[in-house]
Scaffold this motif. Structure first.
Motif, PDB file in Angstrom:
ATOM      1  N   THR A  52     -37.662 -24.842 -25.444  1.00 45.30           N
ATOM      2  CA  THR A  52     -37.009 -23.543 -25.636  1.00 45.30           C
ATOM      3  C   THR A  52     -37.806 -22.531 -26.461  1.00 45.30           C
ATOM      4  O   THR A  52     -37.643 -21.330 -26.237  1.00 45.30           O
ATOM      5  CB  THR A  52     -35.601 -23.723 -26.231  1.00 45.30           C
ATOM      6  OG1 THR A  52     -35.685 -24.491 -27.445  1.00 45.30           O
ATOM      7  CG2 THR A  52     -34.697 -24.444 -25.249  1.00 45.30           C
ATOM      8  N   PRO A  53     -38.683 -22.928 -27.405  1.00 45.93           N
ATOM      9  CA  PRO A  53     -39.470 -21.895 -28.088  1.00 45.93           C
ATOM     10  C   PRO A  53     -40.386 -21.097 -27.158  1.00 45.93           C
ATOM     11  O   PRO A  53     -40.840 -20.015 -27.529  1.00 45.93           O
ATOM     12  CB  PRO A  53     -40.283 -22.688 -29.122  1.00 45.93           C
ATOM     13  CG  PRO A  53     -39.453 -23.892 -29.403  1.00 45.93           C
ATOM     14  CD  PRO A  53     -38.855 -24.238 -28.069  1.00 45.93           C
ATOM     15  N   HIS A 104     -39.350 -19.902 -24.356  1.00 38.10           N
ATOM     16  CA  HIS A 104     -38.469 -19.050 -23.564  1.00 38.10           C
ATOM     17  C   HIS A 104     -37.826 -17.984 -24.441  1.00 38.10           C
ATOM     18  O   HIS A 104     -37.549 -18.213 -25.625  1.00 38.10           O
ATOM     19  CB  HIS A 104     -37.343 -19.877 -22.930  1.00 38.10           C
ATOM     20  CG  HIS A 104     -37.801 -20.866 -21.907  1.00 38.10           C
ATOM     21  ND1 HIS A 104     -37.842 -20.589 -20.557  1.00 38.10           N
ATOM     22  CD2 HIS A 104     -38.226 -22.141 -22.038  1.00 38.10           C
ATOM     23  CE1 HIS A 104     -38.274 -21.645 -19.898  1.00 38.10           C
ATOM     24  NE2 HIS A 104     -38.516 -22.608 -20.776  1.00 38.10           N
ATOM     25  N   ASN A 105     -37.525 -16.848 -23.832  1.00 39.07           N
ATOM     26  CA  ASN A 105     -36.607 -15.905 -24.465  1.00 39.07           C
ATOM     27  C   ASN A 105     -35.205 -16.485 -24.320  1.00 39.07           C
ATOM     28  O   ASN A 105     -34.756 -16.763 -23.198  1.00 39.07           O
ATOM     29  CB  ASN A 105     -36.702 -14.540 -23.759  1.00 39.07           C
ATOM     30  CG  ASN A 105     -35.747 -13.532 -24.361  1.00 39.07           C
ATOM     31  OD1 ASN A 105     -34.529 -13.698 -24.302  1.00 39.07           O
ATOM     32  ND2 ASN A 105     -36.288 -12.468 -24.924  1.00 39.07           N
ATOM     33  N   PRO A 106     -34.476 -16.697 -25.418  1.00 40.38           N
ATOM     34  CA  PRO A 106     -33.185 -17.373 -25.319  1.00 40.38           C
ATOM     35  C   PRO A 106     -32.141 -16.591 -24.539  1.00 40.38           C
ATOM     36  O   PRO A 106     -31.217 -17.190 -23.959  1.00 40.38           O
ATOM     37  CB  PRO A 106     -32.761 -17.562 -26.783  1.00 40.38           C
ATOM     38  CG  PRO A 106     -33.536 -16.541 -27.540  1.00 40.38           C
ATOM     39  CD  PRO A 106     -34.827 -16.387 -26.819  1.00 40.38           C
ATOM     40  N   ARG A 112     -37.681 -21.008 -34.767  1.00 37.80           N
ATOM     41  CA  ARG A 112     -37.501 -20.352 -33.474  1.00 37.80           C
ATOM     42  C   ARG A 112     -36.561 -21.176 -32.584  1.00 37.80           C
ATOM     43  O   ARG A 112     -35.705 -20.635 -31.881  1.00 37.80           O
ATOM     44  CB  ARG A 112     -38.859 -20.162 -32.794  1.00 37.80           C
ATOM     45  CG  ARG A 112     -38.831 -19.398 -31.493  1.00 37.80           C
ATOM     46  CD  ARG A 112     -40.239 -19.217 -30.947  1.00 37.80           C
ATOM     47  NE  ARG A 112     -41.002 -18.261 -31.729  1.00 37.80           N
ATOM     48  CZ  ARG A 112     -41.046 -16.952 -31.484  1.00 37.80           C
ATOM     49  NH1 ARG A 112     -40.345 -16.453 -30.472  1.00 37.80           N
ATOM     50  NH2 ARG A 112     -41.770 -16.154 -32.235  1.00 37.80           N
ATOM     51  N   SER A 164     -32.850 -21.058 -34.117  1.00 36.81           N
ATOM     52  CA  SER A 164     -32.300 -19.718 -33.968  1.00 36.81           C
ATOM     53  C   SER A 164     -32.001 -19.410 -32.504  1.00 36.81           C
ATOM     54  O   SER A 164     -30.942 -18.841 -32.166  1.00 36.81           O
ATOM     55  CB  SER A 164     -33.278 -18.687 -34.542  1.00 36.81           C
ATOM     56  OG  SER A 164     -32.781 -17.375 -34.415  1.00 36.81           O
ATOM     57  N   GLY A 165     -32.919 -19.790 -31.613  1.00 39.40           N
ATOM     58  CA  GLY A 165     -32.711 -19.539 -30.191  1.00 39.40           C
ATOM     59  C   GLY A 165     -31.532 -20.307 -29.638  1.00 39.40           C
ATOM     60  O   GLY A 165     -30.756 -19.777 -28.821  1.00 39.40           O
ATOM     61  N   LEU A 185     -28.325 -18.667 -30.713  1.00 40.65           N
ATOM     62  CA  LEU A 185     -28.080 -17.449 -29.949  1.00 40.65           C
ATOM     63  C   LEU A 185     -27.558 -17.773 -28.552  1.00 40.65           C
ATOM     64  O   LEU A 185     -26.612 -17.130 -28.066  1.00 40.65           O
ATOM     65  CB  LEU A 185     -29.371 -16.629 -29.868  1.00 40.65           C
ATOM     66  CG  LEU A 185     -29.316 -15.335 -29.043  1.00 40.65           C
ATOM     67  CD1 LEU A 185     -28.158 -14.445 -29.472  1.00 40.65           C
ATOM     68  CD2 LEU A 185     -30.646 -14.595 -29.131  1.00 40.65           C
ATOM     69  N   MET A 186     -28.141 -18.758 -27.886  1.00 40.81           N
ATOM     70  CA  MET A 186     -27.659 -19.129 -26.560  1.00 40.81           C
ATOM     71  C   MET A 186     -26.201 -19.582 -26.598  1.00 40.81           C
ATOM     72  O   MET A 186     -25.391 -19.176 -25.758  1.00 40.81           O
ATOM     73  CB  MET A 186     -28.542 -20.231 -25.966  1.00 40.81           C
ATOM     74  CG  MET A 186     -29.908 -19.748 -25.539  1.00 40.81           C
ATOM     75  SD  MET A 186     -30.775 -20.896 -24.424  1.00 40.81           S
ATOM     76  CE  MET A 186     -31.041 -22.291 -25.504  1.00 40.81           C
ATOM     77  N   TRP A 201     -35.143 -12.321 -32.701  1.00 38.70           N
ATOM     78  CA  TRP A 201     -34.368 -11.568 -31.721  1.00 38.70           C
ATOM     79  C   TRP A 201     -33.233 -10.833 -32.423  1.00 38.70           C
ATOM     80  O   TRP A 201     -32.651 -11.345 -33.388  1.00 38.70           O
ATOM     81  CB  TRP A 201     -33.774 -12.518 -30.664  1.00 38.70           C
ATOM     82  CG  TRP A 201     -34.818 -13.398 -30.055  1.00 38.70           C
ATOM     83  CD1 TRP A 201     -35.725 -13.075 -29.100  1.00 38.70           C
ATOM     84  CD2 TRP A 201     -35.076 -14.770 -30.394  1.00 38.70           C
ATOM     85  NE1 TRP A 201     -36.536 -14.136 -28.816  1.00 38.70           N
ATOM     86  CE2 TRP A 201     -36.162 -15.199 -29.600  1.00 38.70           C
ATOM     87  CE3 TRP A 201     -34.490 -15.675 -31.286  1.00 38.70           C
ATOM     88  CZ2 TRP A 201     -36.683 -16.486 -29.671  1.00 38.70           C
ATOM     89  CZ3 TRP A 201     -35.005 -16.952 -31.370  1.00 38.70           C
ATOM     90  CH2 TRP A 201     -36.090 -17.351 -30.565  1.00 38.70           C
TER      91      TRP A 201
END
Length: 297
Positions: free
Chosen positions: A70-71, A73-75, A119, A122-123, A126-127, A143
């Motif tokens: 996932t780091p 990718h943009n979440p 990252r 946090s991602g 957010l998802m 983000w």
């Protein structure tokens, strides 16, 4: 015990893949899983696209990826893709997530290897918020969103199950705190899986997570000629993982040999095994269903 099958991801005929997926469902496999390899010399089909195709070919079997790094990718984009997959599959998606290991070309994705854990966490937060909240305001170091709305939400509530790939104690503990399951990598040995499973069990008690699931991907090669099986799976693993010291992670040889190898994994506490052939996928899957799985349940 539950058993899943690895979906063929190397260059293939889509009609053959459809037959494979339909047959996997007919044989009663509980799941069908992909992997992610964005950059590499192999002709490797992307997991999001492959899972969308698999959703259209099947009705019952659960579908997953272990793991999305996932780091990289943009979440927000990844959350949208996963929510869409969950809708298209009518709620059959499992999501594997991981930070990524040494050797990944993080710079190619504009990512520093120095802040991967921050990252990653946090991602993922957010998802989850995008999947569950009607409007999201998020302010973090990577983000920022203001009153952001993402629709439609996933079919599965509060969100699709989150499986963590992890190879270190802190990562396993993080999995128990933040996820629904831990899946041991196909590239890790049974001995290493046993160590991590013990850490997960202790963390489950510490964080009061009795329903946390534990799984393992296992590369398999069935052949009555054990030497031939070893040679074929060794070549395939070297090509897939880019190193030559990995044969010890596989279960290969006759039915007896593979049952013995998989029994060691179940003895370590695995409740769910992703069986992953790397050649003759349909033939191997039939053999696994007919002669191996019945001796493990």
């Amino acid at each position: 015990m539950q058993f899943a099958i690895g979906i063929p991801q190397f260059a293939f005929d889509p009609l053959e893949l459809r037959c494979f997926l339909v047959r996997a469902e007919e044989l009663g496999f509980d799941g069908a899983w992909t992997q992610e390899q964005i950059i590499g010399s192999e002709s490797f089909i992307g997991p999001v696209e492959l899972l969308a195709y698999a959703a259209a070919c099947t009705e019952r079997i659960r579908l997953g990826c272990a793991v999305f790094v996932t780091p990289l990718h943009n979440p927000v984009h990844l959350a949208k893709s996963i929510a869409s997959l969950d809708r298209l599959s009518r709620g059959r998606i499992d999501v594997g997530v991981g930070i990524g290991g040494r050797g990944l070309p993080f710079a190619a994705f504009g990512v520093s290897s120095e802040d991967l854990v921050d990252r990653f966490t946090s991602g993922l937060q957010l998802m989850k918020r995008l999947w569950t909240e009607s409007s999201v305001t998020f302010s973090g170091p990577f983000w920022q969103l203001q009153d952001a709305v993402m629709e439609p939400k996933p079919v599965q509530q509060p969100h699709p199950p989150i499986w963590f790939g992890a190879n270190y104690p802190n990562a396993v503990r993080r999995a128990v705190r933040m996820g629904d399951g831990f899946i041991g990598a196909g590239s890790s040995t049974t001995a290493r899986f046993r160590e991590l499973e013990n850490i997960a069990r202790k963390a489950m008690a510490e964080f009061d997570q009795p329903d946390f699931a534990i799984a393992k991907r296992v590369y398999v090669a069935l052949d009555d000629n054990a030497n031939r099986a070893r040679a074929r799976i060794d070549r395939a693993l070297k090509s897939l993982h880019g190193r030559g010291d990995i044969i010890s992670v596989a279960a290969y040889g006759s039915t007896e040999d593979v049952v013995r190898g998989l029994s060691e994994v179940t003895d370590c506490g695995a409740e769910y095994i992703v069986l992953n052939p790397l050649f003759n996928d349909l033939e191997q899957m039939e053999w696994l269903a007919a002669e191996v799985i019945p001796r493990l349940v």
